[in-house]
Design a protein around this motif. Structure first.
Motif, mmCIF file in Angstrom:
data_model
loop_
_atom_site.group_PDB
_atom_site.id
_atom_site.type_symbol
_atom_site.label_atom_id
_atom_site.label_comp_id
_atom_site.label_asym_id
_atom_site.label_seq_id
_atom_site.Cartn_x
_atom_site.Cartn_y
_atom_site.Cartn_z
ATOM 1 N N MET A 51 0.838 -1.196 0.000
ATOM 2 C CA MET A 51 0.000 0.000 0.000
ATOM 3 C C MET A 51 0.876 1.250 0.000
ATOM 4 O O MET A 51 1.799 1.366 0.801
ATOM 5 C CB MET A 51 -0.932 0.011 1.217
ATOM 6 N N PHE A 52 0.584 2.162 -0.907
ATOM 7 C CA PHE A 52 1.217 3.471 -0.941
ATOM 8 C C PHE A 52 0.178 4.499 -0.507
ATOM 9 O O PHE A 52 -0.905 4.580 -1.094
ATOM 10 C CB PHE A 52 1.674 3.824 -2.356
ATOM 11 N N GLY A 53 0.498 5.313 0.492
ATOM 12 C CA GLY A 53 -0.402 6.380 0.902
ATOM 13 C C GLY A 53 -0.188 7.605 0.029
ATOM 14 O O GLY A 53 0.939 8.100 -0.104
ATOM 15 N N LEU A 54 -1.246 8.117 -0.598
ATOM 16 C CA LEU A 54 -1.149 9.250 -1.510
ATOM 17 C C LEU A 54 -1.515 10.536 -0.776
ATOM 18 O O LEU A 54 -2.591 10.650 -0.199
ATOM 19 C CB LEU A 54 -2.090 9.044 -2.706
ATOM 20 N N LYS A 55 -0.596 11.513 -0.807
ATOM 21 C CA LYS A 55 -0.813 12.792 -0.136
ATOM 22 C C LYS A 55 -0.965 13.902 -1.173
ATOM 23 O O LYS A 55 -0.433 13.828 -2.271
ATOM 24 C CB LYS A 55 0.356 13.122 0.787
ATOM 25 N N HIS A 56 -1.690 14.950 -0.776
ATOM 26 C CA HIS A 56 -1.870 16.106 -1.644
ATOM 27 C C HIS A 56 -2.051 17.341 -0.779
ATOM 28 O O HIS A 56 -2.991 17.435 -0.002
ATOM 29 C CB HIS A 56 -3.096 15.915 -2.545
ATOM 30 N N GLU A 57 -1.099 18.289 -0.883
ATOM 31 C CA GLU A 57 -1.149 19.532 -0.113
ATOM 32 C C GLU A 57 -1.357 19.251 1.375
ATOM 33 O O GLU A 57 -2.257 19.780 2.021
ATOM 34 C CB GLU A 57 -2.249 20.452 -0.648
ATOM 35 N N ALA A 58 -0.525 18.379 1.904
ATOM 36 C CA ALA A 58 -0.482 18.028 3.330
ATOM 37 C C ALA A 58 -1.686 17.214 3.791
ATOM 38 O O ALA A 58 -1.807 16.903 4.968
ATOM 39 C CB ALA A 58 -0.349 19.277 4.197
ATOM 40 N N GLY A 59 -2.568 16.857 2.865
ATOM 41 C CA GLY A 59 -3.720 16.038 3.231
ATOM 42 C C GLY A 59 -3.696 14.714 2.485
ATOM 43 O O GLY A 59 -2.833 14.466 1.641
ATOM 44 N N VAL A 60 -4.662 13.855 2.811
ATOM 45 C CA VAL A 60 -4.762 12.566 2.127
ATOM 46 C C VAL A 60 -5.469 12.759 0.798
ATOM 47 O O VAL A 60 -6.493 13.446 0.720
ATOM 48 C CB VAL A 60 -5.527 11.549 3.001
ATOM 49 N N PHE A 61 -4.937 12.167 -0.253
ATOM 50 C CA PHE A 61 -5.491 12.326 -1.595
ATOM 51 C C PHE A 61 -6.490 11.207 -1.858
ATOM 52 O O PHE A 61 -6.123 10.126 -2.296
ATOM 53 C CB PHE A 61 -4.348 12.287 -2.616
ATOM 54 N N THR A 62 -7.762 11.465 -1.561
ATOM 55 C CA THR A 62 -8.781 10.427 -1.680
ATOM 56 C C THR A 62 -9.652 10.578 -2.923
ATOM 57 O O THR A 62 -10.485 9.721 -3.188
ATOM 58 C CB THR A 62 -9.702 10.432 -0.446
ATOM 59 N N GLY A 63 -9.475 11.666 -3.673
ATOM 60 C CA GLY A 63 -10.406 11.964 -4.756
ATOM 61 C C GLY A 63 -10.098 11.294 -6.065
ATOM 62 O O GLY A 63 -10.226 11.919 -7.122
ATOM 63 N N LEU A 64 -9.693 10.045 -6.050
ATOM 64 C CA LEU A 64 -9.334 9.372 -7.296
ATOM 65 C C LEU A 64 -9.565 7.873 -7.200
ATOM 66 O O LEU A 64 -9.167 7.233 -6.226
ATOM 67 C CB LEU A 64 -7.856 9.644 -7.616
ATOM 68 N N ILE A 65 -10.239 7.326 -8.202
ATOM 69 C CA ILE A 65 -10.296 5.885 -8.424
ATOM 70 C C ILE A 65 -9.858 5.666 -9.862
ATOM 71 O O ILE A 65 -10.427 6.259 -10.785
ATOM 72 C CB ILE A 65 -11.700 5.308 -8.187
ATOM 73 N N MET A 66 -8.813 4.858 -10.056
ATOM 74 C CA MET A 66 -8.286 4.640 -11.395
ATOM 75 C C MET A 66 -8.511 3.215 -11.862
ATOM 76 O O MET A 66 -8.600 2.290 -11.055
ATOM 77 C CB MET A 66 -6.777 4.944 -11.427
ATOM 78 N N GLN A 67 -8.563 3.078 -13.172
ATOM 79 C CA GLN A 67 -8.694 1.750 -13.758
ATOM 80 C C GLN A 67 -7.487 0.902 -13.375
ATOM 81 O O GLN A 67 -6.344 1.335 -13.498
ATOM 82 C CB GLN A 67 -8.790 1.847 -15.276
ATOM 83 N N PRO A 68 -7.706 -0.317 -12.889
ATOM 84 C CA PRO A 68 -6.582 -1.177 -12.481
ATOM 85 C C PRO A 68 -5.671 -1.510 -13.656
ATOM 86 O O PRO A 68 -6.111 -1.609 -14.801
ATOM 87 C CB PRO A 68 -7.279 -2.442 -11.954
#
Length: 240
Positions: free
Chosen positions: A150-167
């Motif tokens: 698991m890689f945790g995705l960050k964006h501007e000091a917050g968690v980047f949750t706004g994305l679901i990508m095609q596997p």
């Protein structure tokens, strides 16, 4: 029609492949999700409750929902965990190995048996049946098989949750893995006929409930497939 999990004839539910709770940050004000088409001649469309298809009977849907509920609590901070950070690696302890591993396996398996074009790149072959049997029995299997980075995705000091990508499919140290992006994480789920072994197994979920997560800034990503090179680096993380 038969249920994909128990194989019994039953009325099938419109099942999510990626669980409903992981779409929450993507819905608009009318609780709709915009789906981006990968087919040039097909326009984008909206879904009311994420990507679904008739896949599971009610009993099997309920079985998987127990593991989804636990994963939801883990990802939203609803369970007590021990967290220790060393640079850009976060070490997590006290996870329920059985429930969290079965959650991971359930997403991988559903993507592999799905008929939706969004999941067309997940080709499990003989592993689809092996995963089905594990899920049906509620057996998470060995930590050495079907592990997940698991890689945790960050964006501007917050968690980047706004994305679901095609596997998509990647190959790492002789193993095939499928890359998913949802819930603020990149999940690299291994599918192999042989054990992961060291050093890769140092960062997947252990039977004792320990796991390491590598943090990355989402804005640095030119191509998510490039994350595959960092999976080996995670394998060289300090031993648990």
């Amino acid at each position: 029609m038969p249920c994909a999990l128990c194989l019994q004839e039953a009325e099938l539910r419109r099942s999510h492949v990626i669980p409903e709770f992981l779409y929450e940050t993507l819905y608009d004000e009318k609780h709709r999700l915009q789906v981006l088409s990968i087919i040039p001649e097909q326009a984008n469309w909206r879904e009311q409750k994420g990507l679904r298809e008739r896949l599971l009977c009610d009993a099997c849907e309920q079985k998987l929902s127990v593991w989804e509920r636990y994963a939801s609590l883990v990802l939203k901070g609803g369970v007590s965990l021990t967290v220790r950070q060393e640079g850009n690696i976060v070490h997590i302890s006290d996870l329920d190995y059985r429930q969290f591993k079965l959650f991971q396996l359930s997403v991988l398996w559903r993507a592999g048996v799905s008929s939706l074009q969004f999941f067309e790149n997940v080709q499990l072959g003989k592993h689809a049946e092996a995963l089905r049997q594990l899920l049906l029995a509620g057996d998470p299997g060995s930590p050495e098989r079907y592990g997940c980075f698991m890689f945790g995705l960050k964006h501007e000091a917050g968690v980047f949750t706004g994305l679901i990508m095609q596997p998509g499919k990647v190959r790492l140290s002789g193993h095939i893995a499928y890359r998913f992006v949802f819930g603020g994480f990149l999940w690299a789920m291994f599918v192999s006929s042989h054990d992961l072994g060291a050093p890769l197994n140092q960062c997947t979920l252990s039977a004792a409930g320990n796991m390491a997560i590598l943090l990355r800034n989402a804005t640095d990503m030119e191509n998510l497939v490039s994350f595959s090179a960092e999976l080996d680096q995670m394998g060289r993380a300090p031993s648990r």
